[in-house]
Motif scaffolding. Sequence first.
Motif, PDB file in Angstrom:
ATOM      1  N   VAL A 241      33.327  46.018  45.733  1.00 50.77           N
ATOM      2  CA  VAL A 241      33.494  44.712  46.367  1.00 50.77           C
ATOM      3  C   VAL A 241      34.786  44.097  45.852  1.00 50.77           C
ATOM      4  O   VAL A 241      34.964  43.940  44.646  1.00 50.77           O
ATOM      5  CB  VAL A 241      32.300  43.785  46.049  1.00 50.77           C
ATOM      6  N   ILE A 242      35.688  43.783  46.761  1.00 45.74           N
ATOM      7  CA  ILE A 242      36.988  43.212  46.390  1.00 45.74           C
ATOM      8  C   ILE A 242      37.151  41.876  47.100  1.00 45.74           C
ATOM      9  O   ILE A 242      37.115  41.811  48.330  1.00 45.74           O
ATOM     10  CB  ILE A 242      38.150  44.138  46.796  1.00 45.74           C
ATOM     11  N   GLY A 243      37.307  40.799  46.328  1.00 43.15           N
ATOM     12  CA  GLY A 243      37.504  39.518  46.990  1.00 43.15           C
ATOM     13  C   GLY A 243      37.418  38.334  46.064  1.00 43.15           C
ATOM     14  O   GLY A 243      36.995  38.443  44.913  1.00 43.15           O
ATOM     15  N   GLN A 244      37.829  37.201  46.606  1.00 42.00           N
ATOM     16  CA  GLN A 244      37.839  35.965  45.845  1.00 42.00           C
ATOM     17  C   GLN A 244      36.426  35.407  45.748  1.00 42.00           C
ATOM     18  O   GLN A 244      35.692  35.343  46.726  1.00 42.00           O
ATOM     19  CB  GLN A 244      38.759  34.940  46.503  1.00 42.00           C
ATOM     20  N   ALA A 245      36.039  35.008  44.551  1.00 44.77           N
ATOM     21  CA  ALA A 245      34.694  34.474  44.344  1.00 44.77           C
ATOM     22  C   ALA A 245      34.679  33.605  43.105  1.00 44.77           C
ATOM     23  O   ALA A 245      35.535  33.724  42.220  1.00 44.77           O
ATOM     24  CB  ALA A 245      33.686  35.604  44.201  1.00 44.77           C
ATOM     25  N   ARG A 246      33.682  32.744  43.070  1.00 46.29           N
ATOM     26  CA  ARG A 246      33.456  31.965  41.867  1.00 46.29           C
ATOM     27  C   ARG A 246      32.632  32.792  40.893  1.00 46.29           C
ATOM     28  O   ARG A 246      31.954  33.755  41.280  1.00 46.29           O
ATOM     29  CB  ARG A 246      32.742  30.660  42.218  1.00 46.29           C
ATOM     30  N   GLU A 247      32.657  32.383  39.643  1.00 50.13           N
ATOM     31  CA  GLU A 247      31.978  33.152  38.600  1.00 50.13           C
ATOM     32  C   GLU A 247      30.488  33.298  38.886  1.00 50.13           C
ATOM     33  O   GLU A 247      29.906  34.370  38.699  1.00 50.13           O
ATOM     34  CB  GLU A 247      32.196  32.470  37.246  1.00 50.13           C
ATOM     35  N   TYR A 248      29.848  32.221  39.367  1.00 53.64           N
ATOM     36  CA  TYR A 248      28.412  32.294  39.611  1.00 53.64           C
ATOM     37  C   TYR A 248      28.092  33.250  40.756  1.00 53.64           C
ATOM     38  O   TYR A 248      27.030  33.896  40.784  1.00 53.64           O
ATOM     39  CB  TYR A 248      27.843  30.894  39.900  1.00 53.64           C
ATOM     40  N   GLN A 249      29.007  33.378  41.746  1.00 54.46           N
ATOM     41  CA  GLN A 249      28.781  34.299  42.848  1.00 54.46           C
ATOM     42  C   GLN A 249      28.795  35.744  42.364  1.00 54.46           C
ATOM     43  O   GLN A 249      27.936  36.551  42.743  1.00 54.46           O
ATOM     44  CB  GLN A 249      29.848  34.098  43.927  1.00 54.46           C
ATOM     45  N   ILE A 250      29.755  36.060  41.516  1.00 56.97           N
ATOM     46  CA  ILE A 250      29.835  37.414  40.969  1.00 56.97           C
ATOM     47  C   ILE A 250      28.615  37.704  40.106  1.00 56.97           C
ATOM     48  O   ILE A 250      28.019  38.794  40.172  1.00 56.97           O
ATOM     49  CB  ILE A 250      31.134  37.574  40.148  1.00 56.97           C
ATOM     50  N   LEU A 269      35.749  43.574  42.052  1.00 61.10           N
ATOM     51  CA  LEU A 269      37.140  43.389  41.662  1.00 61.10           C
ATOM     52  C   LEU A 269      37.691  42.091  42.227  1.00 61.10           C
ATOM     53  O   LEU A 269      37.288  41.645  43.306  1.00 61.10           O
ATOM     54  CB  LEU A 269      38.002  44.558  42.162  1.00 61.10           C
ATOM     55  N   GLU A 270      38.625  41.501  41.512  1.00 61.08           N
ATOM     56  CA  GLU A 270      39.314  40.309  42.011  1.00 61.08           C
ATOM     57  C   GLU A 270      40.250  40.693  43.155  1.00 61.08           C
ATOM     58  O   GLU A 270      40.541  41.877  43.355  1.00 61.08           O
ATOM     59  CB  GLU A 270      40.113  39.662  40.869  1.00 61.08           C
ATOM     60  N   PRO A 271      40.729  39.702  43.930  1.00 66.34           N
ATOM     61  CA  PRO A 271      41.647  40.005  45.031  1.00 66.34           C
ATOM     62  C   PRO A 271      42.868  40.785  44.554  1.00 66.34           C
ATOM     63  O   PRO A 271      43.373  40.568  43.451  1.00 66.34           O
ATOM     64  CB  PRO A 271      42.050  38.617  45.541  1.00 66.34           C
ATOM     65  N   ILE A 272      43.303  41.708  45.386  1.00 70.28           N
ATOM     66  CA  ILE A 272      44.471  42.526  45.079  1.00 70.28           C
ATOM     67  C   ILE A 272      45.426  42.468  46.262  1.00 70.28           C
ATOM     68  O   ILE A 272      45.092  41.951  47.329  1.00 70.28           O
ATOM     69  CB  ILE A 272      44.067  43.989  44.785  1.00 70.28           C
ATOM     70  N   SER A 273      46.617  43.000  46.090  1.00 70.42           N
ATOM     71  CA  SER A 273      47.604  42.992  47.169  1.00 70.42           C
ATOM     72  C   SER A 273      47.126  43.879  48.315  1.00 70.42           C
ATOM     73  O   SER A 273      46.274  44.754  48.149  1.00 70.42           O
ATOM     74  CB  SER A 273      48.946  43.503  46.661  1.00 70.42           C
ATOM     75  N   GLN A 274      47.703  43.645  49.493  1.00 71.33           N
ATOM     76  CA  GLN A 274      47.320  44.446  50.651  1.00 71.33           C
ATOM     77  C   GLN A 274      47.622  45.929  50.442  1.00 71.33           C
ATOM     78  O   GLN A 274      46.833  46.786  50.841  1.00 71.33           O
ATOM     79  CB  GLN A 274      48.039  43.924  51.891  1.00 71.33           C
ATOM     80  N   LYS A 275      48.741  46.222  49.819  1.00 71.84           N
ATOM     81  CA  LYS A 275      49.086  47.628  49.584  1.00 71.84           C
ATOM     82  C   LYS A 275      48.086  48.295  48.655  1.00 71.84           C
ATOM     83  O   LYS A 275      47.707  49.459  48.853  1.00 71.84           O
ATOM     84  CB  LYS A 275      50.505  47.723  49.014  1.00 71.84           C
ATOM     85  N   GLN A 276      47.640  47.575  47.625  1.00 73.16           N
ATOM     86  CA  GLN A 276      46.616  48.122  46.736  1.00 73.16           C
ATOM     87  C   GLN A 276      45.293  48.282  47.478  1.00 73.16           C
ATOM     88  O   GLN A 276      44.579  49.268  47.290  1.00 73.16           O
ATOM     89  CB  GLN A 276      46.427  47.193  45.531  1.00 73.16           C
ATOM     90  N   LEU A 277      44.985  47.313  48.331  1.00 76.59           N
ATOM     91  CA  LEU A 277      43.739  47.368  49.086  1.00 76.59           C
ATOM     92  C   LEU A 277      43.685  48.601  49.979  1.00 76.59           C
ATOM     93  O   LEU A 277      42.639  49.260  50.088  1.00 76.59           O
ATOM     94  CB  LEU A 277      43.597  46.103  49.934  1.00 76.59           C
ATOM     95  N   VAL A 278      44.788  48.927  50.607  1.00 78.74           N
ATOM     96  CA  VAL A 278      44.819  50.086  51.499  1.00 78.74           C
ATOM     97  C   VAL A 278      44.468  51.363  50.749  1.00 78.74           C
ATOM     98  O   VAL A 278      43.782  52.248  51.280  1.00 78.74           O
ATOM     99  CB  VAL A 278      46.195  50.207  52.175  1.00 78.74           C
ATOM    100  N   THR A 279      44.888  51.465  49.505  1.00 79.68           N
ATOM    101  CA  THR A 279      44.541  52.643  48.699  1.00 79.68           C
ATOM    102  C   THR A 279      43.035  52.742  48.534  1.00 79.68           C
ATOM    103  O   THR A 279      42.447  53.829  48.665  1.00 79.68           O
ATOM    104  CB  THR A 279      45.218  52.570  47.318  1.00 79.68           C
ATOM    105  N   TYR A 280      42.381  51.623  48.254  1.00 81.88           N
ATOM    106  CA  TYR A 280      40.919  51.619  48.135  1.00 81.88           C
ATOM    107  C   TYR A 280      40.261  51.995  49.462  1.00 81.88           C
ATOM    108  O   TYR A 280      39.270  52.732  49.487  1.00 81.88           O
ATOM    109  CB  TYR A 280      40.416  50.250  47.670  1.00 81.88           C
ATOM    110  N   ILE A 281      40.814  51.487  50.565  1.00 79.31           N
ATOM    111  CA  ILE A 281      40.242  51.800  51.877  1.00 79.31           C
ATOM    112  C   ILE A 281      40.325  53.298  52.146  1.00 79.31           C
ATOM    113  O   ILE A 281      39.349  53.925  52.588  1.00 79.31           O
ATOM    114  CB  ILE A 281      40.969  51.010  52.979  1.00 79.31           C
ATOM    115  N   HIS A 282      41.474  53.885  51.883  1.00 82.21           N
ATOM    116  CA  HIS A 282      41.657  55.309  52.151  1.00 82.21           C
ATOM    117  C   HIS A 282      40.791  56.184  51.246  1.00 82.21           C
ATOM    118  O   HIS A 282      40.517  57.339  51.588  1.00 82.21           O
ATOM    119  CB  HIS A 282      43.137  55.687  51.994  1.00 82.21           C
TER     120      HIS A 282
END
Length: 399
Positions: A241-250, A269-282
């Motif tokens: 799971v990659i994205g912006q969240a508050r501590e209680y949500q995580i 994981l905390e939010p990452i750059s789009q280029k890094q995200l694509v690596t996770y997607i692939h």
Amino acid sequence: MNQSKIAYISFDTVPAPKGAAIHIEAFSQVLAAAFGDIHLLTVSPTAELINYHHIHPQVMQTMLPALGENLIQRVLYFRRLLRGWLEGKRFDAIHIRSIYEGLVIALNKKQYCDKLIFEVNGLPSIELKYRYPAVVDDRELLHKLHSQEQVCLTAADLIVTPSGVTAEYLHQIRNIPTDKIRVIPNGVDLDVFSYELSKRNIVNVPLQMLYFGTLSSWQGVKLAIEALGLINRDFPANLTVIGQAREYQIKNLKQLALKLGVAENLTVLEPISQKQLVTYIHNSDVILAPLTASDRNLIQGCCPLKILEGMATGTPVIASDLQVVRELGEDGVDFLLVKPGSAKAIKDAVLRLQNQRELATQLAINARQRIEEYYTWRRAGEALVAAYQELGIKRSMTV
């Protein structure tokens, strides 16, 4: 008074890995390319005013601080600075995205601009209760939010929205004439979200699943974790799971995973750059987008970037069967749609892709083709420029 062509003003932080920031960057670049120098005004990530000039050579960005202990304080602080920034300025067009920055301009439209464009992606009267649950019982606040939204909607010469569901809500419920509304779906940067069919050997488990985006309750991330628990009863699987969240949500997500016995299978994981995200997607076998059947998705509407970006990459997408998703493609052709709110339905769809690898491949191929044809930022930008021109905003002769 100094008359300039366009100001794009938003109560958002840009640049940032959030979908809103990606959208704002894409639209501000296309407006600058078509109409010449534009002013982009956003929220400063610090307590200082920042001038930024890296989005596009013709985008002059100013970031104003929004200080305070809660949202209302931050909005009021930002509005006060916004009034100061607007003093002595007038524009052919001002483009807003919410009441937080837009109310000041809508109430004084003749002073600040000839044309007002309101880009409606979300409305606080519907969305705010998901971030602040106590708001649901505060009828006075919700009425005030609704009233301020109506002021902006009425003052706008053009309303841009990314979803047909949102357009229908604005027309049927908020009484906005259809000829004032333009539906311009979100897009994908195909240079970033590159296409690559999975090369993973499916025999080598565990299965790799991915969710990316905000962790707001309407996104249904809990369902993805519940599905993770069900899938692991049959064979090993992991969920990132990659994205912006508050501590209680995580914390809540990890507690749910622990309760279901899949804590070791969940990575947040905390939010990452789009280029890094694509690596996770692939490196994933499937992307999950388990949107909930809430008023935010059913009535207000949305155009989920996570689904479009996933469709572009060669990794098959499983999403909730909602109208906002059906606008983007066809079930069984471009993605698999499942019953909203059902972890079992997600599990069954994952098993189907595991057992029908040809289907998974064909979904990925079809999805990429659909994105290339209908959902690029270039296409969205062309539609936005055309809408501006309909208002009488003339293209720059020097670009």
